[in-house]
Structure formats: structure tokens, C-alpha cells
Design a protein around this motif. Structure first.
Motif, PDB file in Angstrom:
ATOM      1  N   ARG A  70       0.783  -1.014   0.025  1.00 44.65           N
ATOM      2  CA  ARG A  70       0.291  -0.130  -0.003  1.00 44.65           C
ATOM      3  C   ARG A  70       0.942   1.041  -0.311  1.00 44.65           C
ATOM      4  O   ARG A  70       1.782   1.597   0.952  1.00 44.65           O
ATOM      5  N   ASP A  72      -0.255   4.981  -0.624  1.00 45.97           N
ATOM      6  CA  ASP A  72      -1.944   5.844  -1.074  1.00 45.97           C
ATOM      7  C   ASP A  72      -1.033   6.999  -1.702  1.00 45.97           C
ATOM      8  O   ASP A  72      -0.059   7.829  -2.147  1.00 45.97           O
ATOM      9  N   ASN A 168      -7.782   4.477  -1.122  1.00 49.94           N
ATOM     10  CA  ASN A 168      -6.682   3.661  -0.803  1.00 49.94           C
ATOM     11  C   ASN A 168      -6.636   2.657   0.114  1.00 49.94           C
ATOM     12  O   ASN A 168      -5.519   1.749   0.381  1.00 49.94           O
ATOM     13  N   TYR A 177      -3.813  -3.114  -1.155  1.00 49.34           N
ATOM     14  CA  TYR A 177      -4.395  -2.135  -1.246  1.00 49.34           C
ATOM     15  C   TYR A 177      -4.768  -1.057  -1.704  1.00 49.34           C
ATOM     16  O   TYR A 177      -3.072  -0.661  -1.725  1.00 49.34           O
ATOM     17  N   SER A 181      -1.155   1.656  -5.851  1.00 45.49           N
ATOM     18  CA  SER A 181      -0.528   0.309  -5.826  1.00 45.49           C
ATOM     19  C   SER A 181      -1.403   0.087  -6.633  1.00 45.49           C
ATOM     20  O   SER A 181      -0.431  -1.137  -7.175  1.00 45.49           O
TER      21      SER A 181
END
Length: 595
Positions: A70, A72, A168, A177, A181
Motif C-alpha cells: 500500500r 497511498d 486507498n 491495497y 498500488s
């Protein structure tokens, strides 16, 4: 009128919830109002973006994800057309509702009237509330909590912030996630460069990531992808030309594997960083991970690329069936290399830091020789009685059952004799020696390891290469023990205070004792069991070998004027290596890594 309807609807929903869940009723009764409970939850744990943690070293950086893959996108970084596409697919009334959709909830109530669980009718805000604050259990209790938090989110954040936060946290399968990504992982490109077919492809996944696998798209996957394209066209986001170019086109995603260099070292760094944050701010592990990720941490390390690379090269050449762990640090505690013979990814078992094995004679300088010199003012020419003797039922022997007489301390160290070492151990304050070992070794078992057998390395759990290397720091550091550290400092892009770790520093022996042991360890490499290492020409070279019963664990601690290295070789499921042990093979590995 709408507000009154909403209030009445909540009252009805709560009534059902109270009937179903007494636990929720008790929780709500502790708060002043239902709205206050949700607002307090959001204020206590505000929304925050999460990013890869940057691990920096001289010559480069690596990025490591702490909570899934992840990284964001910011509110301003989420392209408008992708934001609008998410709204069309997930929640067309998003910009109009107050965080919940009364009609959707009512329909869900009707559909679930005869069930014991509550499902359906969720807005983007509710889904965000569920993903960030709650579990995914399907109960009335969770649904009520979800609505309370959704209302609080809408009060605390703008619509743009909420939809960005939602984008996100969406799960895209395979530990990925967030849509940014996902774009990088599956299409190896930034969000703004995605075409409409790729956008529809990604938006297919979150509905059911196990059914709609982005790496193994089924006919149902492509059917949903095309339905999404149609919805986007009907909403005016996709032009007819773009629609015709993408509809029915079965593109396939690839998986961009996230690789980091030096994973054995970096894995230890991130564990140290989490431990530092936990200690400094009194957080649990999950909260510490979130702190690093949400504050855009950059962890400055002591990694030496040249030392790490040379050590990895040698450990990759070990004979078949042999595993190994390697730790190297400077006398002042800067850990410059941590190597596992097999490790290729962060998160795997790390033998440099997690393999605790019996150290054999490698523990003698710490538990026997230094305390003996300190307490008796012994010199290297002090004579010890090496004749066989029993200590209660414990009757140690020497390698090859060699029977000795009088032996100097110098030769006792150089040849790693057991019987004279125990004669020295019998003359010291053993409790003080055990206390020193307890300071240095995390797995020291006071109940079982405070025994004569420990003087020869017969420990209950054992030591790791990282711990054993640090245990030798007093011999190059004037008698001062330094625990060792991978991290110089942690800086935060958010502006949070810089964190600087502290190391355990404690004077355990005098400078004179440290100097004498240092000379003794030099004898090991000049004519003793580690003489292969004498090929290395430095201002100072010393070492100590260690082998356990049946040759199952092999150790070498090598010292130069600049660094201390501990190497363990063996098998994860212990088995004998007599030929390698007789050759002091870890000393050979150390020598080749230091040429």
C-alpha cells in the motif's frame, strides 16, 4: 424533514440492534449519544494515509511496505476521472447522501428481515468505516457501529477526502491495497497513465477479489469488466470511441513483484524501527507499524553494501544442506551486515537474528576467560589444570577425548580446551558471570542456564549470530559492552519528531582484561583452531571457534581492528557435520568474506 426521517430511522435500527445485541446496548449506554460515540471513535483514530517506509543506506534506498502492499495517493493526486469512476461503480449517490443511504438500508432490512445478520445497503463512506474501524462480520451490531462512524466521517472530512481514503483502502487481491498500488503492481504505471480498459479491469476486482482474480481473469471477470465500461459510458465518463476500443478486449495484468535488496538486513531494520516506535510512544506493534507508514518514515541505517555483499556471496556458496547466519558490527555497535544464507524476501526466517543455537566454545571468552582474568589478574601464561575432573555428575572431556595436564591460559584459548577452561570457571564468581551473559543474550534461561555446562556453550535456547557478535564488543571497546544497532535515526516526512535509538552500553570488564582476552583471541588465529583466518593481514586479527556436541552447530567469531563478526553454520533440523566442523569451516567462510 429529511433529518427527522433519518433520526427516526436510526431509532428503529437501534431498536433492532438492541434486541439482537445486548453487548452493543451496554457500549452505547456508556456514551452520551449515538452520534457522540461515532465522533469520538473518529477523533481518537483519524483517517491517515499510509506509505512505504524508506530504508536508507550509503549509496541507495529501499522501500518496504508494512501493512500489505500500500502506497497511498493524495487527495490532489487522485485523478478526477478515476475518482468519478469509483463513485459511479460503488456509490452513485455519494455526493448527495450524508454518509448513509436510507433507501439502501431499508431495502437491506427488507431483504434480511428473516435473517440473523445485516448486509447490503452500504455507501462508500460506510465501506470506509468498515475497512478502517471495524470487522467484516455481518451483524446488526456491526451495522449500527458502521452507520455511527460513517456519520462522523462525513462531519469530519470532505467528500473528496473520503473518496480518496476509500480508494486507498480498497483490496485488489494478492496483498495489494489501494488503486495506486494496484496500478503499479498490475500494470506497472502511474494512475494518470491508465487507459479506460485498465481502469475498468481494476475496478472489477474489489467486488469479490477471490472470484475476480486480476492475475487469473475468468469469463465472469471479463463480463463484469465490460459491464463496468458500459456503466462508465452511460455516466458520460467514457466516450463512445474509447468504449468501442475497450469493450470486449481481454487484456491481462502482470504482477510486478516488489523486490528489495539486502532483505536479510532490511528485515532486521524494520523490526528494530517498530520496536523503537513501540518503546518511545508506548504503542502495540500494529500501532507502531501505522505510525511509521502514516508519517512517511525514512530509516537511516548503518548497512555497508560491500560487507553485506561479500558476506552474502560466501554464504550462498555453502555446501548443500548447510544453512548459515552472519552478523558483523563495529566496536561501537554499528551493525554493518546481517546475512542469512537462504533469505530472499523480507519476512522470511532470518538466521542472522532469529536462529538461536548453542554456541559451544564460542561463549568461553564471555562466560569464562574474561571473568577469570578480571577476578584473578591472570595472564596468558597462567597455568591451568587440564586433568579430567567431574563437577557433581557433570564430567566434561576435551575434543577427541584428549587428556591434558597443566596448560597455559593462552593455549587453553587457542586450542579451545574444555577441562582447563572449566578449572578456570570453577574459581570465579559464577553468578556474576551468569548475570553478564543474561545482559547480552535474550534467551538466557536463569533457571537452567546458570550451570557449569553453560561454560562450554550448553545452553537451553542458545544465542543468535547478532547477539554473539555484540557480546565480543568489550574486547575491542575497552571492556565496554555495546548491544548493537542497525538504525542511525528515523526521520518523518510528516514533520513528526526524529527518533534516535539508544544502545545498551555497560562496562563489564576492565581495559586490562579486555586487552588480555584480545591477545588470547589473536593466538586462536595465529596457531590455534582458527588459524585459517590468520591469512587475513590487518593490524589486528583474532577469533574464536565453537562447536557443539556431535558437530551439529559450528561457530566462528572473527575480529579485526574494525569489526566483529559472528557466523553460525548448521542445519535448521540439527544434524552432524563432522568433516566441516573439524576444518573449522565457519573460520574459512569468515576469511573468504574478509579478503
Amino acid at each position: 424533514m429529511r433529518a427527522w426521517i433519518g433520526t427516526l430511522f436510526f431509532a428503529g435500527l437501534l431498536a433492532v440492534g438492541f434486541t439482537v445485541s445486548g453487548a452493543l446496548k451496554e457500549e452505547i449506554e456508556q456514551a452520551k449519544t449515538i452520534v457522540a460515540w461515532g465522533e469520538e471513535t473518529v477523533q481518537t483514530e483519524p483517517l491517515s494515509a499510509k506509505y512505504a517506509v524508506t530504508l536508507a543506506y550509503k549509496g541507495g534506498t529501499e522501500a518496504l511496505y508494512l501493512s500489505g502492499r500500500r502506497d497511498d495517493v493524495s487527495v490532489d493526486g487522485l485523478p478526477d476521472h478515476i475518482r468519478d469512476a469509483i463513485i459511479v461503480i460503488e456509490d452513485r449517490k455519494f455526493n448527495a447522501h450524508p454518509g448513509y443511504d436510507l433507501g439502501g438500508i431499508a431495502r437491506a432490512f427488507i431483504n434480511n428481515a428473516n435473517e440473523t445478520s445485516m448486509q447490503g445497503g452500504s455507501t462508500v463512506t460506510q465501506q470506509l468505516a468498515r475497512n478502517v474501524y471495524l470487522t467484516h462480520e455481518r451483524t446488526y451490531e456491526r451495522k449500527v457501529k458502521e452507520l455511527m462512524i460513517a456519520r462522523a466521517l462525513e462531519k469530519s472530512y470532505s467528500k473528496k477526502e473520503i473518496i480518496t481514503a476509500y480508494s486507498n483502502v480498497i483490496f485488489f487481491g494478492h496483498n495489494v491495497y489501494g488503486i495506486q498500488s494496484a496500478a503499479d503492481t498490475y500494470f506497472n504505471r502511474p494512475l494518470e497513465d491508465l487507459n479506460w480498459n485498465q481502469i475498468a479491469y481494476l475496478l472489477t476486482v474489489p467486488n469479490n477479489p477471490s472470484l475476480y482474480d486480476p492475475l487469473d481473469p475468468s469469463p465472469a471477470f471479463y463480463e463484469r469488466k465490460d459491464r463496468i465500461l458500459t456503466q462508465l459510458k452511460d455516466a458520460g465518463l467514457v466516450s463512445q470511441q474509447a468504449y468501442e476500443a475497450a469493450h470486449g478486449v481481454k487484456l491481462k495484468a502482470t504482477y510486478k513483484r516488489h523486490e528489495i535488496r539486502y532483505p536479510d538486513y532490511m528485515d532486521a531494520v524494520i523490526k528494530d524501527a517498530i520496536r523503537l516506535v513501540r518503546t518511545r510512544y508506548d504503542l502495540d506493534e500494529e500501532a507502531a507499524r501505522d505510525y511509521l507508514a502514516s508519517n512517511r518514515a525514512t530509516v537511516e541505517t548503518y548497512l555497508s553494501v560491500s560487507r553485506q555483499t561479500k558476506a552474502k556471496r560466501e554464504l550462498s556458496r555453502l555446501p548443500g544442506g548447510v544453512n548459515g547466519g552472519y552478523a558483523e558490527l563495529t566496536p561501537n555497535g554499528r551493525i554493518v551486515a546481517l546475512v542469512d544464507s537462504e533469505m530472499t524476501r523480507s519476512g522470511e526466517f532470518n538466521r542472522a537474528t532469529q536462529a538461536f543455537r548453542q554456541p559451544g566454545s564460542a561463549i568461553k571468552p564471555i562466560l569464562v576467560f574474561a571473568p577469570f582474568i578480571e577476578e584473578t589478574n591472570a595472564t596468558l601464561e597462567t597455568v591451568l589444570d587440564g586433568r579430567p575432573v567431574c563437577y557433581g555428575t557433570y564430567c566434561p572431556t576435551n575434543s577427541g577425548n584428549r587428556v591434558l595436564g597443566d596448560v597455559t591460559l593462552r593455549d587453553t584459548v587457542a586450542y579451545s580446551f574444555n577441562t582447563p577452561a572449566l578449572a578456570a570457571f570453577a574459581r570465579i564468581d559464577q553468578d556474576a558471570a551468569y548475570a553478564t551473559a543474561d545482559l547480552m543474550f535474550s534467551q538466557w534461561d536463569k533457571e537452567n542456564d546458570n550451570s557449569m555446562a553453560s561454560a562450554l556453550g550448553g545452553l537451553t535456547q542458545g544465542v543468535s549470530p547478532k547477539e554473539l557478535a555484540a557480546a565480543y564488543t568489550p574486547f575491542l571497546n575497552g571492556g565496554v559492552y555495546v548491544s548493537g544497532q542497525t538504525i542511525k535515526e528515523i526521520r518523518f516526512g510528516s514533520g513528526a519528531p526524529t527518533l534516535t535509538p539508544s544502545m545498551t552500553k555497560q562496562a563489564v570488564w576492565s581495559e586490562e582484561t579486555a586487552a588480555t582476552v584480545r591477545q588470547a583471541l589473536s593466538a586462536v588465529t595465529s596457531y590455534g583452531t582458527g588459524r585459517y583466518a590468520g591469512q587475513i593481514k590487518r593490524p589486528y586479527v583474532g577469533g574464536k571457534t565453537g562447536t557443539t556436541n556431535a558437530h551439529k552447530d559450528m561457530w566462528y567469531v572473527g575480529l579485526t581492528d574494525e569489526t566483529i563478526t559472528a557466523i553460525w553454520l548448521g542445519a535448521d533440523t540439527p544434524r552432524p557435520f563432522p568433516e566441516l566442523a573439524n576444518r573449522a569451516y565457519p573460520a574459512i567462510v569468515w576469511t573468504e568474506a574478509h579478503r
